[in-house]
Design an enzyme around this catalytic site. Structure first.
Site, PDB file in Angstrom:
ATOM      1  N   SER A 176      22.971  28.167  33.997  1.00  0.00           N
ATOM      2  CA  SER A 176      23.510  27.070  34.762  1.00  0.00           C
ATOM      3  C   SER A 176      22.717  26.814  36.043  1.00  0.00           C
ATOM      4  O   SER A 176      22.877  25.778  36.678  1.00  0.00           O
ATOM      5  CB  SER A 176      24.961  27.380  35.140  1.00  0.00           C
ATOM      6  OG  SER A 176      25.001  28.519  35.996  1.00  0.00           O
ATOM      7  N   SER A 224      22.335  33.093  33.889  1.00  0.00           N
ATOM      8  CA  SER A 224      22.073  31.820  34.581  1.00  0.00           C
ATOM      9  C   SER A 224      21.007  31.887  35.663  1.00  0.00           C
ATOM     10  O   SER A 224      20.642  30.858  36.233  1.00  0.00           O
ATOM     11  CB  SER A 224      23.359  31.276  35.186  1.00  0.00           C
ATOM     12  OG  SER A 224      24.261  30.959  34.171  1.00  0.00           O
ATOM     13  N   LYS A 241      22.150  27.580  45.412  1.00  0.00           N
ATOM     14  CA  LYS A 241      22.930  27.001  44.302  1.00  0.00           C
ATOM     15  C   LYS A 241      24.276  26.510  44.822  1.00  0.00           C
ATOM     16  O   LYS A 241      24.908  27.172  45.649  1.00  0.00           O
ATOM     17  CB  LYS A 241      23.123  28.066  43.216  1.00  0.00           C
ATOM     18  CG  LYS A 241      23.724  27.552  41.906  1.00  0.00           C
ATOM     19  CD  LYS A 241      23.789  28.685  40.874  1.00  0.00           C
ATOM     20  CE  LYS A 241      24.397  28.239  39.559  1.00  0.00           C
ATOM     21  NZ  LYS A 241      24.516  29.354  38.585  1.00  0.00           N
TER      22      LYS A 241
END
Lengths: 496, 499
Positions: free
Chosen positions: A144, A168, A69
């Protein structure tokens, strides 16, 4: 994959090249990645093959490629956090988890898309455009960490790292049919994770199987002196717990169904899959009881005070002084430092980020601190006490991971409060610091989209997640005749 | 200074008002590494060479507390008779400033490591008990350098550079409670407090405590209340006063300025002020109003600090002798009168004399050099006596050279000139400047003979028994030998030859 590598059936270069080819084929439609590092990943893969040929693999996953990420610092690879304000920033250091991936020999494919500074539940708040759900490209992949989940779900990466502040990792896992784990707070180092809300953030694995998650978790977890909140004790045996769970015996285990997180407001198909999964746990020998956590109804409100307060402070460092974007205000002859900061922050931050900065600044300001932040911290304590009381009665708690399946892109963009409701079930774990896992629990009949099953355990008892998760996964896959992801549509040739 | 800021004569201030003081002293600790990372803290390094992701506040970097800094904080707290918190936290103080890497300062807010202490301050033989509200830990900021422009300030500069070497260096901030009941002694109490605090910090060995290098920085809060009033007036905070003498002058100035405003019916603005060493005045900084909201909250990246009672007691055992008791002991050892002792302390020379004596110098000689020669030079240059560039070891060595007859006082003063000019050690300066007393009897005899021959009248007077006249001949000899003769020996020779 690790098994195939160990058996000499494939090489890391082959696996990595296959992942890169898949990215080239489908990521135009999915947009899971912000940066792909083909050259770096192949070089790491070649080094891994050399190690394996010499008989000295660095870890169980040596050679298996991974996506990271974009909120984690990586040397030589941009780290933007999905924000314009960090466009092109190359960190001079690796996050501890990234350093551990490298030390364990996992080639890093690239950086995955995310809501700007991890603020959102749909990955639509990325400054670089949304990620699409591989199950239905019209839909959101969760947020997210939608990029990491979509990368795994679109078969462009076998493993990925995400971060979970209010869900997330778990919520994107649920809506993309992948496994996502939020470890115990402090169980995995946060050093190098660009903080959204420091007291809630946690790095964790996003994978196709529970065992993969356990293997990855063991690599990234454990004490780090650079993170003073990191737990200074060994991880429990996660891989062993996953293997034990996969054998299918849960006798002696007490499972609590959280009353507040399994009724009103949940999509019918989500609840149906959830109750079927609970029934499978019973069949595996677990004892199931209903457990009430009365303060969970306040979790969302508490989270949306604590998180923006910490975020508003964290984001103050993006001021055009040292790195990242610098915007000069228009029509100002020789602007002051404050004017440059203002123009840069105005241009560099998206609406959701600005919303949370303003919320946090307001809630922390004098005269409001006690009413908002202070109260939120007191409720946080009550939520922790709910967990403590529940874990006196049961070994794990379960709920659906997300109240609904993936909604359509754009559907909730103008309604932040509706968006926030998606994290209803995942947030209590972050507030209390306990670990949680989301395991695919089947497709909702009304829309044919994946649903997730959440398991929560007491702090430091992450092994229980893997035991229960692997048992459920084994039982479900026996019903489905293979992994849920096998049912995902093929994306080859999909138009963007 | 505006017209409203007419200064009132000091005595008139005292006739109408009672001053109240509050002092905030920042002490930069001498730890080897920074407060929250492993970067070195050496002074004077090339800009931005002692930095890392953490002290630069790069995205994702995290702090970890320096245990040695906590230890120093606890020792300072104990030496100031404070309670040591069983559990305390760091907090974020949020505000934007270009030389602050994170735009928040990691500090302590409502949970300081040390609180509720006191220090007895001696002024002219009287003791004032200064109550300490708190001593807390925080990190220093970077330093801005504004290039171009004439003032060195940001206004009018072409560009600014920021050096983050100082960012993250551990600071202890020591805050007093309001000090009242001092009357005319307020400026002296302020100075003596800072001076004694510095002595204590030096004795603890936790900081270099050099005001000229910013290791010790004092903020002076001052307010006036009408005589007999029990409530405090509005205060001003004069920031970063950088010498003992300036602390005293700043208090006096603010008292006179406040009285001027109050006397003409005005009211004091609560604001920060800048001290100007050269002109001896303060000027307005920024207005401190309600808008000043730091939005403190507990630092989520750091676990709380919970010093065990065993550790605290162990640290108590490492404290140096109480400065008051130590002073009494050394006064007796040195044989100083009360007045001599008071002057020594008042001149900020107590520690210097102590170190000089420790280096082997006789106490009275040490006192003579520091209070005579050095105090005069410090006064001339406006510097602190400790910051002249002459060390206790230097003074002890110079006196040793005097004792062994290699120097006289006049030559010794030239050695001090050399030390101040940075010409090396006393021995190097003596050699380089050729200052040693000539002990060559032949040369002395020749010089004395010459002086007698050149001054027959004087010589006759001495022959007639008027020994007081010998001074003129001695002077002539010393002049010829550029002062490098032992005056006593010259006198002996003169009298011998004219007997």
């Amino acid at each position: 994959m690790a098994r195939a590598l160990a058996a000499g059936e494939t090489t890391s270069v082959e696996l990595t090249q296959a992942a890169l080819d898949a990215i080239a084929a489908v990521d135009g439609a999915v947009h899971a990645y912000l940066h792909v590092d083909a050259e770096g990943a192949l070089a790491q893969a070649a080094a891994s093959d050399a190690r394996r040929a010499a008989g000295t693999p660095a870890s169980a996953l040596d050679g298996v490629p991974v996506a990271v990420k974009d909120v984690l610092a990586t040397t030589g690879l941009p780290t933007t956090c999905g924000s314009k304000i960090l466009e092109g920033w190359l960190p001079p250091y690796d996050a501890t988890v990234v350093a551990r991936l490298k030390a364990a020999g996992l080639p890093i494919l690239g950086k995955t898309n995310m809501d700007e500074f991890a603020m959102g539940s749909s990955t639509e708040h990325s400054a670089y455009g949304p990620t699409h759900n591989p199950w239905d490209l019209e839909r959101i992949p969760g947020g997210s960490g939608g990029g990491s989940a979509a990368a795994v779900a679109s078969f462009t990466a076998p493993l990925a790292l995400g971060t979970d502040t209010g869900g997330s990792i778990r919520q994107p896992g649920a809506v993309t049919g992948t496994v996502g784990v939020k470890p115990t707070y402090g169980g995995v180092s946060r050093y190098g994770l660009v903080a959204m809300a420091n007291s809630l953030d946690q790095v964790g694995p996003v994978t196709r199987t529970v065992l993969d998650a356990a293997l990855l978790h063991e690599i990234i977890g454990g004490h780090d002196p650079l993170d003073s909140t990191s737990v200074d004790q060994p991880l429990p045996p996660l891989v062993e717990a996953a293997r034990q769970g996969a054998a299918g015996d849960l006798s002696g285990l007490k499972v609590g169904v959280i009353t507040e997180l399994s009724g009103e407001g949940y999509q019918a198909g989500v609840l149906a899959r959830f109750h079927e999964s609970v029934e499978l746990l019973v069949q595996a020998g677990a004892e199931v009881v209903e457990v009430s956590c009365p303060n969970f109804v306040h979790a969302l409100a508490t989270y949306y005070l604590v998180m923006p307060c910490e975020a508003s402070s964290n984001l103050a460092k993006f001021d055009a002084m040292r790195y990242g974007l610098r915007v000069l205000p228009e029509g100002v002859e020789s602007p002051s430092a404050e004017e440059v900061m203002r123009a840069t922050r105005d241009a560099g931050f998206g609406d959701e980020v600005k919303r949370r900065i303003i919320l946090g600044t307001y809630a922390l300001s004098s005269g409001y601190y006690d009413a908002y932040y202070g109260t939120a911290q007191r409720v946080r304590t009550l939520i922790s006490q709910d967990f403590a009381a529940a874990f006196e009665k049961v070994d794990v708690l379960v709920s659906p991971t997300s109240p609904t399946t993936a909604f359509k892109l754009g559907e909730k963009l103008d309604d932040p409060l509706a968006m926030y409701l998606n994290d209803l079930a995942t947030i209590p774990a972050n507030l209390a610091g306990v670990p949680g896992i989301s395991v695919p629990s089947g497709l909702a009949e009304e829309d044919g989209l994946p649903t997730g099953f959440q398991v929560l355990a007491p702090a430091l008892a992450d092994d229980r997640l893997y035991r229960v998760g692997a048992a459920l996964e084994a039982a479900l896959e026996a019903q489905w005749g293979g992994p849920l992801l096998d049912k995902a549509p093929t994306l080859e040739g999909a138009a963007r | 200074m505006s017209a409203a800021e007419t200064l009132v004569p000091f005595d008139d201030v005292l006739a109408a008002y009672d001053p109240a003081l509050g002092l905030e002293v920042h002490v930069e600790l001498n730890t080897n590494t920074k407060m929250f990372c492993g970067c070195p803290t050496a002074f004077g390094a090339e800009p931005n060479t002692q930095v890392c992701p953490t002290c630069l506040g790069l995205p994702g970097a995290m702090p970890a507390v320096n245990r040695v800094a906590v230890e120093s904080a606890i020792r300072i707290g104990l030496a100031l008779n404070c309670e040591i918190a069983e559990w305390c936290r760091f907090a974020r103080k949020n505000y934007f400033y270009p030389d602050m890497p994170k735009n928040f300062q990691t500090s302590q807010y409502d949970e300081p490591i040390a609180f509720e202490g006191w220090m007895d301050v001696d002024v002219d033989g009287e003791t004032y008990r200064v109550e300490i509200e708190r001593a807390h830990m925080e990190e220093d900021t970077g330093k801005s350098l504004h290039v171009g422009g004439s003032t060195g300030r940001i206004h009018g500069a072409d560009y600014s550079l920021v050096d983050y070497n100082r960012a993250g260096i551990p600071l202890i901030e020591i805050v007093t409670k309001p000090i009242t009941g001092m009357g005319e002694k307020a400026p002296a109490v302020a100075r003596a407090y800072v001076q004694q605090l510095r002595d204590l910090i030096v004795a603890l060995g936790v900081s270099e405590a050099r005001m000229d290098q910013g290791n010790l920085r004092a903020d002076v809060n001052l307010s006036l209340a009408p005589k007999g009033s029990t409530t405090l007036g509005t205060r001003t905070e004069t920031k970063n006063v950088n010498s003992f003498r300036s602390v005293e002058r700043a208090v006096r100035f603010e008292m006179q300025r406040h009285a001027g405003i109050l006397g003409s019916g005005g009211s004091i603005l609560q604001e920060t002020r800048h001290w100007h060493e050269d002109t001896g005045v303060t000027t307005s900084g920024r207005e401190k109003s309600d808008a000043d909201d730091y939005r403190y909250f507990p630092e989520p990246d750091l676990v709380p600090v919970a010093p065990s009672r065993e550790w605290v007691e162990q640290l108590r055992g490492t404290l140096p002798e109480n400065p008051t008791q130590k002073r009494a002991r050394l006064q007796a050892d040195w044989g100083f009168t009360d007045l001599e002792m008071r002057d020594t302390v008042g001149a900020g020379a107590f520690g210097l004399v102590e170190a000089t004596v420790a280096a082997g110098c006789a106490p009275q000689a040490a006192r003579k050099w520091w209070l005579g020669e050095m105090a005069r030079r410090a006064n001339d240059s406006g510097a602190d006596i400790a910051d002249l560039g002459v060390t206790p070891l230097d003074v002890a060595r110079v006196q040793a050279l005097v004792d062994e007859g290699s120097l006289n006082d006049k030559l010794a003063r030239q050695v001090f000139d050399g030390l101040l000019a940075g010409e090396g050690t006393p021995d190097e300066i003596v050699a380089a400047r050729g200052l040693a007393i000539v002990s060559d009897e032949g040369a002395l005899n020749a010089a004395v003979d010459e002086a007698i021959a050149a001054n027959p009248d004087v010589a006759d007077k001495i022959r007639d028994g008027k020994h007081a006249a010998a001074g003129a001949l001695i002077g002539a000899v010393m002049k010829q030998m550029r002062g490098q003769a032992d005056a006593a020996r010259v006198r002996e020779l003169v009298l011998e030859k004219l007997a």
